[in-house]
Enzyme design. Structure first.
Site, short mmCIF file in Angstrom:
data_model
loop_
_atom_site.label_atom_id
_atom_site.label_comp_id
_atom_site.label_asym_id
_atom_site.label_seq_id
_atom_site.Cartn_x
_atom_site.Cartn_y
_atom_site.Cartn_z
N LYS A 33 0.86 -1.19 0.00
CA LYS A 33 0.00 0.00 0.00
C LYS A 33 0.89 1.24 0.00
CE LYS A 33 -3.94 1.90 2.66
NZ LYS A 33 -4.78 1.70 3.87
N SER A 49 -9.73 1.50 2.90
CA SER A 49 -8.88 2.29 2.05
C SER A 49 -7.78 1.49 1.35
CB SER A 49 -8.23 3.40 2.89
OG SER A 49 -7.36 2.82 3.86
N SER A 68 -9.92 -0.86 7.13
CA SER A 68 -9.35 -0.70 5.79
C SER A 68 -8.59 -1.89 5.21
CB SER A 68 -8.44 0.51 5.75
OG SER A 68 -9.21 1.66 5.58
N1 GLN Z 1 -13.28 3.64 6.32
C1 GLN Z 1 -12.72 4.11 7.56
C2 GLN Z 1 -12.37 5.56 7.43
O1 GLN Z 1 -12.68 6.13 6.45
C3 GLN Z 1 -11.56 3.27 7.95
C4 GLN Z 1 -10.33 3.64 7.21
C5 GLN Z 1 -9.15 2.86 7.62
O2 GLN Z 1 -9.26 1.82 8.28
N2 GLN Z 1 -7.98 3.36 7.27
O3 GLN Z 1 -11.77 6.14 8.29
#
Ligand code: GLN
Length: 478
Positions: A65, A140, A164
């Site tokens: 990532k 994400s 994410s």
């Molecule tokens: N979808 C969640 C957010 O927008 C989690 C994101 C994540 O785990 N980095 O914060």
């Protein structure tokens, strides 16, 4: 030949390299070719050369990532503000993988600074779901999930702050593991919400997840919150679930879950029972407030972490004006809408006079949620839920409604707030609401802190019983 090499799992490929049956260069070449065919916008950068070493991951390419700093490769965190940033060092997580013999295959697309559940917040365009290119891969870590599901990498790493890793793994039909907070070093992993961020693997199966975790975990002097997993991590081998107790949160009954997802969830519970596991309801009364607490705590920490992007030290700098104008226009041009929304919310929640009402209260809710899990784990070995309330949704479907988007994290956020490990495994396919070809559904299993080994063992036994063979493009069925 090269297509066959890409069929091999991480464990098999490493074993063949170690036995001299294939060379690391051959393996890397096959995957480089596969990655070059990316039509999903999943890669932001691809390596041209392998740097494989020897070890348990000897010769295996891994997609990373784009939130992990990598010396010699650009690192953007999905943001314009870091365009052109070349980190002078490599994150510990990536370092550990390369020390185990792995080679970085590429950097994957992601929601900007890991804020999002669909990858639509990337400054470099959305990633497409390999099962249906009109749908999101989740986020994400959507790029990392899409490359593994789409046959563009054998394995990947991502980060999970509120879901994410698990949610995109679920939406793409692969395995995603968020380890216990502190299991893996965060050094060199660009910070979103420091008390929640954890690195973890996205893989085709549970065995590969264990292999990657074994290399990644450990104490690191560069991150004082890292402690590692005592006793390390081994490849799982458990064949049944006898004597294990699985809690289903009672609150699940009234929560909004798509019919198809619920069906797969219930079929998976039946499998657990067939394997000798016991299932009962247990209350997690504060879990439903997880989203509210998370969307105060995460933006608060983000507003502080993102203050460093001011045009002076990293990436982009807006020209013209005095110093303050330079700061302002760098941030105005460099950050996307969701990041700005969170900086404003977080700054507000931390401001004098509101700190206790918002941040302080959210922290108290967090403590209650952790206590709910403690109470559940006094009687149960695991807590299980669907990973996500729906299968992959359409691109654009939720972008206009941040609250609807945030609800994607309903089942994953509580474990993040409690700091405990949780895995998502593919459990079957379901038709999306409104019809269409069937899409993957994830099953989430959570364990007590540092219970990664028992978690992997249970997930492995269940994975074997489910026998999920479906692939994007329609071959097989789950
Ligand atoms: N979808 C969640 C957010 O927008 C989690 C994101 C994540 O785990 N980095 O914060």
């Amino acid at each position: 030949m090269s297509a066959d090499l890409c069929e091999l799992g991480v464990a098999e490929a490493a074993a063949k390299v170690a036995a001299g049956e294939i060379s690391a260069a051959e393996l890397f070449g096959a995957w480089r070719e596969a990655a070059a065919g990316d039509e999903l916008n999943a890669y932001l950068w691809r390596a041209q050369e392998a740097e494989p070493g020897s070890g348990p991951l000897g010769g295996v390419p891994v997609a990373v990532k784009d939130i992990f700093c990598t010396e010699g490769a650009p690192t953007t965190a999905g943001s314009r503000i870091l365009e052109g940033y070349a980190p002078p060092y490599t994150s510990t997580a990536v370092q550990r993988l390369t020390e185990a013999g792995a080679s970085v295959l590429g950097k994957t697309n992601m929601d900007e600074f890991a804020m999002g559940s669909s990858n639509e917040n990337s400054a470099y365009g959305p990633v497409l779901n390999p099962w249906d290119r009109e749908r999101v891969p989740g986020g994400s870590s959507g790029g990392s999930a899409a490359v593994v599901a789409g046959g563009l990498a054998p394995c990947a790493i991502g980060t999970d702050t509120g879901g994410s890793i698990r949610q995109p793994a679920a939406l793409c039909g692969i395995v995603g593991l968020k380890p216990t907070y502190g299991a893996i070093s965060r050094y060199g992993m660009i910070a979103f919400a420091s008390s929640l961020d954890q690195c973890g693997p996205l893989t085709r199966d549970v065995t590969d997840a264990a292999l990657l975790l074994a290399a990644l975990q450990g104490r690191d002097p560069c991150d004082s919150t890292s402690v590692g997993i005592e006793g390390g991590v081994r490849a799982p081998s458990r064949g049944d679930l006898k004597g294990l107790r699985f809690a289903v949160p009672s609150e699940l009954a009234r929560d909004e879950i798509d019919a198809g997802v619920r069906e797969v969830f219930e079929a998976t519970l039946a499998r657990i029972e067939e394997l000798g596991g016991e299932i009962a309801e247990a209350p997690l009364p504060h879990a439903e407030h997880g989203i509210s607490a998370y969307y105060v705590i995460a933006p608060a920490e983000a507003s502080s972490n993102l203050a460093r992007y001011d045009g002076v030290r990293y990436g982009q700098r807006a020209e013209g004006g005095d110093l303050v104008e330079m700061y302002e226009s760098t941030r105005a041009d460099g950050f996307g809408a969701e990041v700005k929304r969170r900086i404003m919310l977080g700054t507000y929640a931390l401001s004098s006079g509101y700190y206790d009402a918002y941040y302080g209260r959210a922290q108290r809710v967090r403590t209650k949620i952790a206590a709910d899990f403690d109470a559940a784990f006094a009687e149960f070995d695991f807590v299980v839920t669907p990973t996500s309330p729906s299968v992959a949704f359409r691109l654009g479907e939720k972008t206009a409604d941040p609250l609807a988007m945030y609800m994607n994290d309903f089942f994953t956020v509580p474990m993040s707030l409690a700091g405990i490990p949780a895995i998502s495994i593919p459990a079957g396919l379901a038709e999306p609401e409104g019809g269409g070809p069937r899409l993957p559904v994830g099953f989430q299993i959570a364990a007590p802190a540092f219970g990664e080994q028992p978690l992997l063992e249970a997930a492995y036994a269940l994975e074997q019983a489910i026998g999920f063979e479906a692939r994007p493009g329609g071959s097989g069925d789950g």
